[in-house]
Scaffold this active site. Structure first.
Site, mmCIF file in Angstrom:
data_model
loop_
_atom_site.group_PDB
_atom_site.id
_atom_site.type_symbol
_atom_site.label_atom_id
_atom_site.label_comp_id
_atom_site.label_asym_id
_atom_site.label_seq_id
_atom_site.Cartn_x
_atom_site.Cartn_y
_atom_site.Cartn_z
ATOM 1 N N GLU A 139 0.829 -1.220 0.000
ATOM 2 C CA GLU A 139 0.000 0.000 0.000
ATOM 3 C C GLU A 139 0.857 1.262 0.000
ATOM 4 O O GLU A 139 0.361 2.344 0.291
ATOM 5 C CB GLU A 139 -0.957 0.005 1.202
ATOM 6 C CG GLU A 139 -2.136 -0.929 0.997
ATOM 7 C CD GLU A 139 -3.166 -0.873 2.117
ATOM 8 O OE1 GLU A 139 -4.330 -1.216 1.856
ATOM 9 O OE2 GLU A 139 -2.811 -0.515 3.260
ATOM 10 N N THR A 210 -1.843 -18.106 2.603
ATOM 11 C CA THR A 210 -3.028 -18.108 3.465
ATOM 12 C C THR A 210 -4.260 -18.392 2.605
ATOM 13 O O THR A 210 -4.390 -17.875 1.494
ATOM 14 C CB THR A 210 -3.175 -16.756 4.200
ATOM 15 O OG1 THR A 210 -3.229 -15.713 3.224
ATOM 16 C CG2 THR A 210 -2.005 -16.491 5.117
ATOM 17 N N ASP A 236 -16.123 -10.312 11.238
ATOM 18 C CA ASP A 236 -15.514 -9.440 10.232
ATOM 19 C C ASP A 236 -14.117 -9.967 9.904
ATOM 20 O O ASP A 236 -13.273 -10.083 10.798
ATOM 21 C CB ASP A 236 -15.440 -8.008 10.809
ATOM 22 C CG ASP A 236 -14.778 -7.020 9.865
ATOM 23 O OD1 ASP A 236 -14.585 -7.355 8.683
ATOM 24 O OD2 ASP A 236 -14.459 -5.906 10.320
ATOM 25 N N GLY A 241 -5.571 -11.228 7.522
ATOM 26 C CA GLY A 241 -4.255 -11.426 6.885
ATOM 27 C C GLY A 241 -3.187 -10.588 7.580
ATOM 28 O O GLY A 241 -2.046 -11.035 7.743
ATOM 29 N N ASP A 242 -3.547 -9.393 8.008
ATOM 30 C CA ASP A 242 -2.577 -8.533 8.699
ATOM 31 C C ASP A 242 -2.201 -9.129 10.053
ATOM 32 O O ASP A 242 -1.040 -9.108 10.447
ATOM 33 C CB ASP A 242 -3.165 -7.130 8.903
ATOM 34 C CG ASP A 242 -3.456 -6.439 7.584
ATOM 35 O OD1 ASP A 242 -2.779 -6.756 6.586
ATOM 36 O OD2 ASP A 242 -4.370 -5.594 7.545
HETATM 37 O O1 RIB Z 1 -6.106 -5.411 5.441
HETATM 38 C C1 RIB Z 1 -7.111 -4.584 5.954
HETATM 39 C C2 RIB Z 1 -6.764 -3.154 5.707
HETATM 40 O O2 RIB Z 1 -6.773 -2.908 4.320
HETATM 41 C C3 RIB Z 1 -7.747 -2.158 6.277
HETATM 42 O O3 RIB Z 1 -7.456 -1.786 7.594
HETATM 43 C C4 RIB Z 1 -7.718 -1.005 5.277
HETATM 44 O O4 RIB Z 1 -7.178 0.163 5.801
HETATM 45 C C5 RIB Z 1 -6.900 -1.528 4.105
HETATM 46 O O5 RIB Z 1 -5.645 -1.014 4.109
#
Ligand code: RIB
Length: 289
Positions: A139, A210, A236, A241-242
């Site tokens: 990103e 994943t 939700d 993944g994060d």
């Molecule tokens: O991976 C989830 C994230 O993707 C969200 O928090 C949103 O900000 C996007 O970046």
């Protein structure tokens, strides 16, 4: 406790929940709205910090209230923000998230995240080199990702790339990364539509795929290993993944094997999806033990 440096995005998430996802041209009445700290980079930093890693963030926010909100949240989560730059040229990144039908759709407006450049990295090179592991997502501009991976590879700093949102990766970047954590969609895009198992065999102990509710797959050098997901009531999936990536890094820097780290990260990701918002459901170490 190992040291993790995340180089990545910081967003504010505008989360709408609804029973029904609107189709093109359709208006639907939703249920709730929340403003929640997000951004793949910030989410991964918070996940790692909550699980005990000494965590630093390199990124950019705008000179605005969303930037202040994001920075305060990171500090509250014990993420060191001294390498987060406040820029005047663009507003803090935003994400529009619709949560409906047990899944999400996201539009990201990068804003300040796209003000990241090589100078920001040069200013923080000493921090990068002090890391036990560096985490990257997609990103921020790709040239910044490539620059960071080059620095890490030259200086033997382990680097994990989470290739999200999906974008092609140069072969050299794949070779230089220590770990890459795509989902199946990202894997197909990066590896020319090859089957998951065929790609895993080419990148043992590097590629960790994943697969949502079907778990995680990697190749341990001898065979493909599959770690199933824990069954939970999903509220939700945003940020699952994060959480996986932040937890994986936290486990690896404290010395876990890949197998142990994948099991730990998978558990952490399952925990997250039981709450609304990317960061709200992230577990602390005690929750997983
Ligand atoms: O991976 C989830 C994230 O993707 C969200 O928090 C949103 O900000 C996007 O970046």
């Amino acid at each position: 406790m190992g040291k993790i440096v995340v180089v990545g995005s910081i967003n504010v998430d505008m989360v709408f929940t609804s029973d029904k996802r609107p189709k093109a041209g359709e208006t639907v009445i939703g249920n709730t709205f929340s403003l929640i700290p997000g951004g793949k980079g910030a989410n991964q930093a918070v996940a790692a910090s909550k699980l005990g890693a000494d965590t630093y963030m390199i990124g950019c926010v705008g000179n605005d209230s969303n930037g202040e909100f994001s920075l305060k949240n990171l500090r509250d989560m014990k993420v060191n923000t001294r390498a987060v730059k406040i820029v005047d040229k663009a507003p803090t990144g935003l994400a529009n998230i619709i949560v409906a039908d047990n899944d999400n759709s996201i539009i990201v407006i990068p804003g300040a995240n796209f003000e990241m450049d090589k100078d920001v990295i040069k200013e923080n090179k000493a921090l990068l080199l002090s890391a036990d592991m560096v985490l990257l997502q997609l990103e921020i501009p790709m040239e910044v990702v490539e620059y960071v991976v080059d620095i890490c590879a030259e200086n033997k700093v382990r680097v994990l790339i989470n290739p999200a949102p999906a974008a092609p990766l140069k072969k050299s970047l794949i070779e230089k990364a220590t770990y890459i954590t795509p989902n199946e969609h990202e894997l197909r895009l990066i590896f020319d539509n090859q089957e998951t198992d065929a790609v895993l065999k080419q990148y043992p102990n590097k590629l960790i795929v994943t697969m949502g509710s079907r778990g995680v797959k990697y190749h341990d050098g001898n065979e493909i290993r599959e770690v199933p997901s824990n069954k939970v009531d999903v509220v939700d999936t945003t940020g699952a993944g994060d959480t996986f990536c932040g937890a994986l890094a936290a486990a690896l820097v404290r010395g876990d094997s890949i197998e142990g780290a994948v099991i730990f990260a998978n558990k952490a990701a399952s925990f997250t999806v039981t709450r609304l918002g990317a960061q709200s459901g992230m577990p602390e170490l005690a929750d997983l033990l």
